[in-house]
Write a protein that holds these residues in place. Structure first.
Motif, PDB file in Angstrom:
ATOM      1  N   LEU A   1      -8.493   4.065   2.953  1.00 14.57           N
ATOM      2  CA  LEU A   1      -7.538   3.985   4.054  1.00 14.57           C
ATOM      3  C   LEU A   1      -7.249   5.363   4.642  1.00 14.57           C
ATOM      4  N   LEU A   2      -7.003   6.340   3.767  1.00 18.26           N
ATOM      5  CA  LEU A   2      -6.693   7.688   4.264  1.00 18.26           C
ATOM      6  C   LEU A   2      -7.871   8.288   5.013  1.00 18.26           C
ATOM      7  N   ALA A   3      -9.092   8.000   4.558  1.00 15.49           N
ATOM      8  CA  ALA A   3     -10.264   8.544   5.244  1.00 15.49           C
ATOM      9  C   ALA A   3     -10.346   8.012   6.668  1.00 15.49           C
ATOM     10  N   HIS A   4     -10.157   6.727   6.859  1.00 19.63           N
ATOM     11  CA  HIS A   4     -10.242   6.149   8.204  1.00 19.63           C
ATOM     12  C   HIS A   4      -9.079   6.579   9.087  1.00 19.63           C
ATOM     13  N   VAL A   5      -7.890   6.631   8.492  1.00 17.34           N
ATOM     14  CA  VAL A   5      -6.736   7.102   9.265  1.00 17.34           C
ATOM     15  C   VAL A   5      -6.912   8.575   9.640  1.00 17.34           C
ATOM     16  N   GLY A   6      -7.405   9.361   8.689  1.00 11.61           N
ATOM     17  CA  GLY A   6      -7.629  10.779   8.961  1.00 11.61           C
ATOM     18  C   GLY A   6      -8.644  11.001  10.065  1.00 11.61           C
ATOM     19  N   ILE A   7      -9.746  10.237  10.033  1.00 11.62           N
ATOM     20  CA  ILE A   7     -10.750  10.366  11.089  1.00 11.62           C
ATOM     21  C   ILE A   7     -10.169   9.961  12.438  1.00 11.62           C
TER      22      ILE A   7
ATOM     23  N   ARG B   1      -6.518  13.847  18.191  1.00 11.23           N
ATOM     24  CA  ARG B   1      -6.128  15.229  18.498  1.00 11.23           C
ATOM     25  C   ARG B   1      -7.242  15.962  19.240  1.00 11.23           C
ATOM     26  N   PHE B   2      -8.482  15.691  18.839  1.00 12.05           N
ATOM     27  CA  PHE B   2      -9.620  16.334  19.502  1.00 12.05           C
ATOM     28  C   PHE B   2      -9.711  15.882  20.953  1.00 12.05           C
ATOM     29  N   LEU B   3      -9.580  14.577  21.209  1.00 11.59           N
ATOM     30  CA  LEU B   3      -9.665  14.069  22.577  1.00 11.59           C
ATOM     31  C   LEU B   3      -8.490  14.533  23.422  1.00 11.59           C
ATOM     32  N   ARG B   4      -7.309  14.603  22.814  1.00 12.04           N
ATOM     33  CA  ARG B   4      -6.140  15.073  23.567  1.00 12.04           C
ATOM     34  C   ARG B   4      -6.323  16.524  24.001  1.00 12.04           C
TER      35      ARG B   4
ATOM     36  N   CYS C   1     -11.637  12.526  29.902  1.00 14.81           N
ATOM     37  CA  CYS C   1     -12.128  13.396  28.834  1.00 14.81           C
ATOM     38  C   CYS C   1     -13.648  13.527  28.919  1.00 14.81           C
ATOM     39  N   GLY C   2     -14.128  14.733  28.821  1.00 12.49           N
ATOM     40  CA  GLY C   2     -15.559  14.981  28.864  1.00 12.49           C
ATOM     41  C   GLY C   2     -16.241  14.807  27.526  1.00 12.49           C
ATOM     42  N   LYS C   3     -15.472  14.506  26.463  1.00 14.52           N
ATOM     43  CA  LYS C   3     -16.040  14.362  25.122  1.00 14.52           C
ATOM     44  C   LYS C   3     -16.277  12.909  24.720  1.00 14.52           C
ATOM     45  N   VAL C   4     -16.018  11.973  25.620  1.00  9.86           N
ATOM     46  CA  VAL C   4     -16.279  10.570  25.336  1.00  9.86           C
ATOM     47  C   VAL C   4     -17.397  10.080  26.239  1.00  9.86           C
ATOM     48  N   ASP C   5     -18.106   9.063  25.784  1.00 12.54           N
ATOM     49  CA  ASP C   5     -19.251   8.518  26.519  1.00 12.54           C
ATOM     50  C   ASP C   5     -18.910   7.282  27.325  1.00 12.54           C
ATOM     51  N   SER C   6     -17.860   6.563  26.910  1.00 11.51           N
ATOM     52  CA  SER C   6     -17.520   5.306  27.578  1.00 11.51           C
ATOM     53  C   SER C   6     -16.013   5.106  27.532  1.00 11.51           C
ATOM     54  N   PRO C   7     -15.484   4.213  28.355  1.00 11.99           N
ATOM     55  CA  PRO C   7     -14.043   3.941  28.343  1.00 11.99           C
ATOM     56  C   PRO C   7     -13.611   3.351  27.001  1.00 11.99           C
ATOM     57  N   MET C   8     -12.366   3.622  26.647  1.00 13.66           N
ATOM     58  CA  MET C   8     -11.812   3.064  25.410  1.00 13.66           C
ATOM     59  C   MET C   8     -10.301   3.028  25.490  1.00 13.66           C
ATOM     60  N   LEU C   9      -9.732   2.129  24.707  1.00 14.71           N
ATOM     61  CA  LEU C   9      -8.281   2.051  24.546  1.00 14.71           C
ATOM     62  C   LEU C   9      -7.972   2.403  23.108  1.00 14.71           C
ATOM     63  N   THR C  10      -7.101   3.360  22.879  1.00 17.22           N
ATOM     64  CA  THR C  10      -6.789   3.803  21.529  1.00 17.22           C
ATOM     65  C   THR C  10      -5.312   4.142  21.428  1.00 17.22           C
ATOM     66  N   GLY C  11      -4.796   4.169  20.199  1.00 19.28           N
ATOM     67  CA  GLY C  11      -3.377   4.467  19.979  1.00 19.28           C
ATOM     68  C   GLY C  11      -2.601   3.208  19.690  1.00 19.28           C
ATOM     69  N   LEU C  12      -2.055   3.095  18.460  1.00 22.77           N
ATOM     70  CA  LEU C  12      -1.364   1.878  18.053  1.00 22.77           C
ATOM     71  C   LEU C  12       0.029   1.786  18.676  1.00 22.77           C
ATOM     72  N   PHE C  13       0.816   2.844  18.540  1.00 24.72           N
ATOM     73  CA  PHE C  13       2.189   2.836  19.067  1.00 24.72           C
ATOM     74  C   PHE C  13       2.274   3.402  20.478  1.00 24.72           C
ATOM     75  N   HIS C  14       1.338   4.257  20.819  1.00 25.86           N
ATOM     76  CA  HIS C  14       1.286   4.834  22.162  1.00 25.86           C
ATOM     77  C   HIS C  14      -0.117   4.649  22.723  1.00 25.86           C
TER      78      HIS C  14
ATOM     79  N   VAL D   1     -15.198   5.673  18.545  1.00 31.71           N
ATOM     80  CA  VAL D   1     -14.028   6.259  17.901  1.00 31.71           C
ATOM     81  C   VAL D   1     -13.380   5.185  17.023  1.00 31.71           C
ATOM     82  N   PRO D   2     -13.106   5.482  15.752  1.00 26.70           N
ATOM     83  CA  PRO D   2     -12.490   4.476  14.873  1.00 26.70           C
ATOM     84  C   PRO D   2     -11.153   3.982  15.407  1.00 26.70           C
ATOM     85  N   LEU D   3     -10.879   2.687  15.138  1.00 26.53           N
ATOM     86  CA  LEU D   3      -9.607   2.056  15.506  1.00 26.53           C
ATOM     87  C   LEU D   3      -9.344   2.149  17.006  1.00 26.53           C
ATOM     88  N   SER D   4     -10.376   1.916  17.789  1.00 23.67           N
ATOM     89  CA  SER D   4     -10.255   1.887  19.245  1.00 23.67           C
ATOM     90  C   SER D   4     -11.133   0.769  19.768  1.00 23.67           C
ATOM     91  N   THR D   5     -10.916   0.372  21.028  1.00 20.68           N
ATOM     92  CA  THR D   5     -11.814  -0.581  21.670  1.00 20.68           C
ATOM     93  C   THR D   5     -12.962   0.199  22.287  1.00 20.68           C
TER      94      THR D   5
END
Length: 605
Positions: A130-136, A142-145, A178-191, A287-291
């Motif tokens: 769990l910590l590994a996936h949450v950490g990634i 943070r990297f994309l932000r 963001c120039g570091k992503v290849d395709s659209p995505m939705l990410t962030g559980l609370f925000h 990106v993990p835990l994203s669409t």
């Protein structure tokens, strides 16, 4: 505690693996017959069940006991399987005058049992997964932000606002470029945040992308993905659960496509598929835990087929109900009552759940392993003759009724709130006249330090039970039981010699060594040891070593008027005679020393 949870998880994982295998084998049929949303409900139900390591318990009707009886008759008996004869405890201690000594076993922190090791390994694996996936996920966010810029105004924001109102999405989702992503995505559980790559999309492409991602948000797919991740973490050792999560994530994308394409014609579907194909051409990782749009070639072919297929599919409510019922039955526990218990019309067990009784039964095996009592089981589980069954049942009920009279502060309280039972060793017509009264003693101990309290019962005369408090034993410490028995045996022989030396006729007394002895309970004398200890602290003229109330070897006369305590140490042997006032008289006395006053003492070096 941890060990119990771990083995519940292992059992549940094994049970659910049957359903998962059947679902995977029938996946093509499910895809062809039912809508993607129905499959999502199915995967979600499986994941939620995997996160609840508890089982429902159902009792079989009376005919279940008859089936169980026939099954037991068809199985070989313990004697036929070459089991050793039961240990003859009456050869160790004198019959009718067994002693008791409640010396607590020491906890061995330096040894870890195999069960504890497995439980610890499971917990470490779950936490690390769990910590590994949450950490990634946190690292990617943070990297994309750090490499993104927020979109404010413009045609892109206006189009998103328009689609948001059409889909009745109340929340304003921020948009990052963001120039570091290849395709659209939705990410962030609370925000939740919509992230777009630095690619020039046409107005039509943006429209499809926004509809797809807002559909994910409206369906709360990010929360669903977290449920799948938790199931993977708890069952990290089961590859079928990881396959479940993968298929579930794919069906989430299919269900999202169905939401966007609902009621649309083939031209609209073709345009949507073209946009999806253009995005997939540029995407290399997710990106993990994203669409996201990424997937294997076979998966994407299936996804495109789903888009162009306009044939109606079943919602699958009836099918889901059948699967849920099967899942509940498969992961539940059926406890058929013994034939004798059904015929008796009542159970002598206290009101405890079958799961609690099963845990205590397993703990009994762990505690007695390697001891002279290994092989003792609850008498209800043995194919006993009716005479033996009735004798065991009466003894169990008689002693449990006696414990109900005990002071609430004593160890007997454990027998009131926890599962307890009489365990014996016997087969067929062989007379059974003794056994172990067992109870899990889990009050006021550190979590995970499970232990069991044992009372040896001689019920050759049910109206006059002979009791020996074996004490508390921890799992894997069966040798402590044998050591306790040997210690009690040596102590009893010393007491007999001392009684002979002081001309004390022990046949006129009842043993009152511990709070589990009938003489203590009947006289409500649970503070007898404390009272004698306080008096001996103030006594002069004797050079005895310090006395502790747990080492009390006292006897109360059968007429309940007086008693005697025999105390031995390296300085000599001491005998103290004490009064046993009535309960009403003791209630009038305020001091502890006055409860059982010593009126005569004798000493021999």
């Amino acid at each position: 505690m941890l060990e119990s949870i771990c083995f519940r998880v292992l059992r549940l994982s094994l049970q659910m693996s049957i359903l998962l295998l059947l679902s995977f084998l029938g996946n093509k049929w499910l895809t062809r017959r039912f809508a993607a949303q129905a499959r999502c409900f199915l995967w979600m139900a499986f994941s939620i069940r995997l996160l609840i390591p508890a089982s429902l318990s159902f009792a079989l009707p009376s005919w279940g006991a008859e089936i169980q009886k026939a099954t037991e008759a068809a199985l070989p008996s313990a004697a036929q399987m070459g089991q050793a004869e039961a240990p003859v405890f009456v050869d160790v201690l004198p019959m009718g005058s067994t002693a008791g000594f409640a010396a607590p076993a020491e906890i061995s922190y330096g040894q870890i049992s195999a069960g504890e090791g497995i439980a610890l390994l499971w917990l470490i694996g779950a936490v690390c997964f769990l910590l590994a996936h949450v950490g990634i996920h946190v690292f990617h966010m943070r990297f994309l932000r750090a490499h993104s810029e927020i979109v404010c105004g413009g045609e892109q924001q206006a189009l998103l606002e328009q689609i948001r109102k059409e889909l009745h999405v109340r929340r304003n989702l921020p948009v990052w470029i963001c120039g570091k992503v290849d395709s659209p995505m939705l990410t962030g559980l609370f925000h939740p945040t919509l992230i777009l790559p630095r690619t020039e999309f046409s107005q039509e492409q943006r429209m499809f992308i926004f509809r797809h991602e807002l559909a994910h948000y409206k369906r709360r797919d990010l929360w669903t993905k977290w449920v799948f991740l938790l199931a993977q973490s708890v069952h990290w050792f089961n590859p079928l659960v990881h396959i479940l999560a993968k298929k579930a994530n794919l069906d989430l994308e299919n269900a999202c496509d169905d939401t966007v394409l609902k009621g649309k014609d083939r031209l609209y579907r073709k345009a949507y598929g073209t946009v999806l194909l253009d995005v997939l051409t540029n995407q290399t990782h997710a990106v993990p835990l994203s669409t996201h749009f990424i997937g294997r070639k076979e998966e994407m072919i299936g996804r495109f087929r789903n888009m162009i297929n306009t044939a109606p599919k079943k919602k699958g409510y009836g099918f889901l109900c059948c699967v849920l019922v099967g899942m509940v039955l498969l992961t539940s526990t059926l406890y058929p009552a013994p034939a004798q218990a059904v015929s008796a019309g009542a159970s002598s067990q206290p009101q405890s759940t079958p799961e609690e009784i099963a845990e205590t039964r397993a703990l009994l095996t762990e505690c007695l392993k390697g001891s002279m009592f290994e092989g003792y089981v609850p008498y209800q589980e043995l194919p006993l003759s009716q005479e033996n069954y009735d004798r065991c049942e009466k003894a169990e009920q008689a002693y449990r009724s006696l414990l109900l009279k005990a002071d609430a502060r004593s160890i007997a309280q454990e027998y009131r709130k926890n599962p307890s039972f009489l365990a014996v060793y016997g087969q067929g017509e062989k007379d059974i006249q003794s056994g172990l009264f067992c109870c899990q003693a889990n009050a006021d101990i550190p979590e995970g330090n499970r232990k069991m309290h044992f009372i040896w019962l001689d019920f050759s005369d049910v109206s006059n039970l002979q009791v020996m408090d074996v004490g508390t034993i921890y799992p894997g410490r069966g040798n402590d039981v044998d050591e306790r028995v040997q210690e009690i045996t040596r102590q009893w022989h010393s007491i007999e010699e001392a009684a002979t030396e002081f001309n004390i006729d022990l046949s006129q007394y009842e043993k009152a060594f511990s709070m589990m002895d009938p003489a203590i309970i009947e006289n409500q004398a649970d503070n007898l040891g404390w009272s004698l200890q306080e008096q001996l602290k103030r006594m002069r003229g004797y050079q005895f070593e310090q006395f502790h109330h747990r080492q009390m070897t006292a006897f109360i006369k059968k007429d309940h008027t007086e008693g005697v305590m025999i105390h031995m140490d390296r300085s000599g042997t001491y005998v103290h005679y004490f009064e046993v006032p009535t309960i009403a008289e003791r209630n009038q006395r305020k001091t502890l020393e006055s409860q059982f006053p010593i009126f005569r003492s004798e000493c021999k070096a």
